[in-house]
Scaffold this motif. Structure first.
Motif, PDB file in Angstrom:
ATOM      1  N   LEU A  93       0.888  -1.092   0.148  1.00  0.00           N
ATOM      2  CA  LEU A  93      -0.120   0.138   0.071  1.00  0.00           C
ATOM      3  C   LEU A  93       0.692   1.404   0.048  1.00  0.00           C
ATOM      4  O   LEU A  93       0.670   2.231  -0.562  1.00  0.00           O
ATOM      5  CB  LEU A  93      -1.036   0.032   1.330  1.00  0.00           C
ATOM      6  N   MET A  94       2.098   1.108   0.873  1.00  0.00           N
ATOM      7  CA  MET A  94       2.742   2.343   1.100  1.00  0.00           C
ATOM      8  C   MET A  94       3.559   2.707  -0.346  1.00  0.00           C
ATOM      9  O   MET A  94       3.369   3.859  -0.863  1.00  0.00           O
ATOM     10  CB  MET A  94       3.917   2.289   2.073  1.00  0.00           C
ATOM     11  N   PHE A  95       3.830   1.676  -1.222  1.00  0.00           N
ATOM     12  CA  PHE A  95       4.766   2.031  -2.314  1.00  0.00           C
ATOM     13  C   PHE A  95       3.824   2.404  -3.533  1.00  0.00           C
ATOM     14  O   PHE A  95       4.041   2.683  -4.290  1.00  0.00           O
ATOM     15  CB  PHE A  95       5.573   0.837  -2.773  1.00  0.00           C
ATOM     16  N   SER A  96       2.391   1.829  -3.391  1.00  0.00           N
ATOM     17  CA  SER A  96       1.480   2.370  -4.455  1.00  0.00           C
ATOM     18  C   SER A  96       1.206   3.719  -4.247  1.00  0.00           C
ATOM     19  O   SER A  96       0.661   4.317  -5.192  1.00  0.00           O
ATOM     20  CB  SER A  96       0.238   1.339  -4.055  1.00  0.00           C
ATOM     21  N   GLN A  97       1.318   4.514  -3.246  1.00  0.00           N
ATOM     22  CA  GLN A  97       1.439   5.903  -3.045  1.00  0.00           C
ATOM     23  C   GLN A  97       2.396   6.831  -3.231  1.00  0.00           C
ATOM     24  O   GLN A  97       2.406   7.819  -3.557  1.00  0.00           O
ATOM     25  CB  GLN A  97       0.446   5.981  -1.623  1.00  0.00           C
ATOM     26  N   PHE A  98       3.590   6.064  -2.695  1.00  0.00           N
ATOM     27  CA  PHE A  98       4.652   6.683  -2.821  1.00  0.00           C
ATOM     28  C   PHE A  98       6.040   6.349  -3.467  1.00  0.00           C
ATOM     29  O   PHE A  98       7.085   7.063  -3.224  1.00  0.00           O
ATOM     30  CB  PHE A  98       5.263   6.966  -1.133  1.00  0.00           C
ATOM     31  N   GLN A  99       5.852   5.438  -4.275  1.00  0.00           N
ATOM     32  CA  GLN A  99       7.125   5.027  -4.920  1.00  0.00           C
ATOM     33  C   GLN A  99       7.252   5.931  -6.118  1.00  0.00           C
ATOM     34  O   GLN A  99       6.346   6.196  -6.923  1.00  0.00           O
ATOM     35  CB  GLN A  99       6.995   3.460  -5.499  1.00  0.00           C
ATOM     36  N   PRO A 100       8.632   6.323  -6.054  1.00  0.00           N
ATOM     37  CA  PRO A 100       8.866   7.388  -7.492  1.00  0.00           C
ATOM     38  C   PRO A 100       8.383   6.565  -8.947  1.00  0.00           C
ATOM     39  O   PRO A 100       8.269   5.225  -9.195  1.00  0.00           O
ATOM     40  CB  PRO A 100      10.447   7.249  -7.405  1.00  0.00           C
ATOM     41  N   SER A 101       7.879   7.344  -9.812  1.00  0.00           N
ATOM     42  CA  SER A 101       7.208   6.898 -11.096  1.00  0.00           C
ATOM     43  C   SER A 101       8.290   6.522 -12.222  1.00  0.00           C
ATOM     44  O   SER A 101       7.938   5.718 -13.062  1.00  0.00           O
ATOM     45  CB  SER A 101       6.186   8.010 -11.560  1.00  0.00           C
ATOM     46  N   THR A 102       9.483   6.979 -11.954  1.00  0.00           N
ATOM     47  CA  THR A 102      10.555   6.706 -12.943  1.00  0.00           C
ATOM     48  C   THR A 102      11.887   6.110 -12.349  1.00  0.00           C
ATOM     49  O   THR A 102      12.111   6.786 -10.972  1.00  0.00           O
ATOM     50  CB  THR A 102      10.919   8.009 -13.507  1.00  0.00           C
ATOM     51  N   ILE A 103      12.537   5.525 -12.834  1.00  0.00           N
ATOM     52  CA  ILE A 103      13.829   5.044 -12.427  1.00  0.00           C
ATOM     53  C   ILE A 103      14.983   6.088 -12.952  1.00  0.00           C
ATOM     54  O   ILE A 103      15.211   5.948 -14.247  1.00  0.00           O
ATOM     55  CB  ILE A 103      13.998   3.566 -12.943  1.00  0.00           C
ATOM     56  N   ASP A 104      15.570   6.770 -11.911  1.00  0.00           N
ATOM     57  CA  ASP A 104      16.460   7.701 -12.454  1.00  0.00           C
ATOM     58  C   ASP A 104      17.456   7.559 -11.425  1.00  0.00           C
ATOM     59  O   ASP A 104      17.543   6.694 -10.683  1.00  0.00           O
ATOM     60  CB  ASP A 104      16.018   8.822 -12.654  1.00  0.00           C
ATOM     61  N   PRO A 105      18.679   8.254 -11.566  1.00  0.00           N
ATOM     62  CA  PRO A 105      19.735   8.230 -10.373  1.00  0.00           C
ATOM     63  C   PRO A 105      19.307   8.397  -8.943  1.00  0.00           C
ATOM     64  O   PRO A 105      19.952   7.825  -8.066  1.00  0.00           O
ATOM     65  CB  PRO A 105      20.789   9.365 -10.632  1.00  0.00           C
ATOM     66  N   GLN A 106      18.115   9.211  -8.670  1.00  0.00           N
ATOM     67  CA  GLN A 106      17.658   9.268  -7.334  1.00  0.00           C
ATOM     68  C   GLN A 106      16.684   8.111  -7.014  1.00  0.00           C
ATOM     69  O   GLN A 106      16.580   7.945  -5.707  1.00  0.00           O
ATOM     70  CB  GLN A 106      16.897  10.550  -7.166  1.00  0.00           C
ATOM     71  N   PHE A 107      16.417   7.283  -7.924  1.00  0.00           N
ATOM     72  CA  PHE A 107      15.288   6.220  -7.551  1.00  0.00           C
ATOM     73  C   PHE A 107      15.638   5.239  -6.322  1.00  0.00           C
ATOM     74  O   PHE A 107      15.038   5.039  -5.339  1.00  0.00           O
ATOM     75  CB  PHE A 107      15.053   5.275  -8.705  1.00  0.00           C
ATOM     76  N   TYR A 108      16.750   4.804  -6.230  1.00  0.00           N
ATOM     77  CA  TYR A 108      17.251   4.186  -5.277  1.00  0.00           C
ATOM     78  C   TYR A 108      17.277   4.651  -3.758  1.00  0.00           C
ATOM     79  O   TYR A 108      17.221   3.993  -2.933  1.00  0.00           O
ATOM     80  CB  TYR A 108      18.749   2.977  -5.676  1.00  0.00           C
ATOM     81  N   PHE A 109      18.044   5.621  -3.893  1.00  0.00           N
ATOM     82  CA  PHE A 109      17.973   6.735  -2.810  1.00  0.00           C
ATOM     83  C   PHE A 109      16.587   6.738  -1.924  1.00  0.00           C
ATOM     84  O   PHE A 109      16.357   6.613  -1.046  1.00  0.00           O
ATOM     85  CB  PHE A 109      18.679   7.949  -3.176  1.00  0.00           C
TER      86      PHE A 109
END
Length: 199
Positions: free
Chosen positions: A125-141
């Motif tokens: 549920l949390m990631f359905s709301q707050f996960q970044p929409s694109t994989i960029d250099p900031q994604f893993y951070f």
């Protein structure tokens, strides 16, 4: 990052502090053995929490989150584990903080997280709301930051429930009252197990 953190904490607060397998497990152990004795299990649970949350966040656990069969297996194994804990409490005698009784271990904490379907549901549920929409250099951070906030918030909730259990125990020192306390805590865990089975 701060703009995301505040809504995230607000989102997680009722989920983290509501009664569940983890909260009831640590409340019961806090009541039976005291706050300090739960620290190893708490550390185990939350190291596992961060790792599982991070892996789910980067997509490694997509199969676990969305496979009905796998989630069903995890759910019922988790139910059996919680029932096992509850039955041990209900059968327990007077509450004594001694070394002969079995304290919750680091591994107990890890197993509780891995077999806790409520944790997987909340993480999904949390990631359905707050996960970044694109994989960029900031994604893993960002995924790491969300996982850290989730883990810390959860740990604070567990500390709250453990301290609550620890404080309650002073009212249940004689044999009869200790049996009542253990029965109540065990019964609460059985209710949680029923919720896990039917939700």
């Amino acid at each position: 990052m701060a703009l995301m953190t505040i809504p995230l904490i607000i989102f997680l607060f009722p989920l983290a502090y509501s009664p569940g397998p983890g909260n009831m497990f640590f409340a019961a152990n806090g009541a039976r053995f005291g706050f300090k004795s739960t620290l190893k299990a708490n550390i185990g649970y939350h190291i596992a929490t961060f790792i599982v949350t991070y892996l789910l966040g980067i997509g490694f656990g997509v199969g676990v989150s969305y496979s009905p069969t796998l989630m069903l297996i995890i759910r019922y194994v988790g139910v059996l584990y919680v029932v096992y804990i509850a039955w041990g409490l209900i059968r327990a005698g007077i509450t004594k903080r001694n070394q002969s009784a079995k304290h919750a271990s680091f591994i107990d904490g890890v197993v509780l997280l891995v077999l806790n379907p409520k944790a997987y549901i909340i993480i999904a549920l949390m990631f359905s709301q707050f996960q970044p929409s694109t994989i960029d250099p900031q994604f893993y951070f960002i995924i790491g930051w969300i996982s850290a906030v989730f883990t810390l918030n959860n740990m604070i909730a567990f500390f709250f429930w453990t301290v609550l259990g620890d404080k309650i125990v002073g009212l249940f020192r004689d044999k009869t009252k200790a049996h009542i306390l253990n029965f109540i805590l065990g019964s609460m865990l059985l209710v949680v197990a029923a919720w896990m089975a039917y939700n």
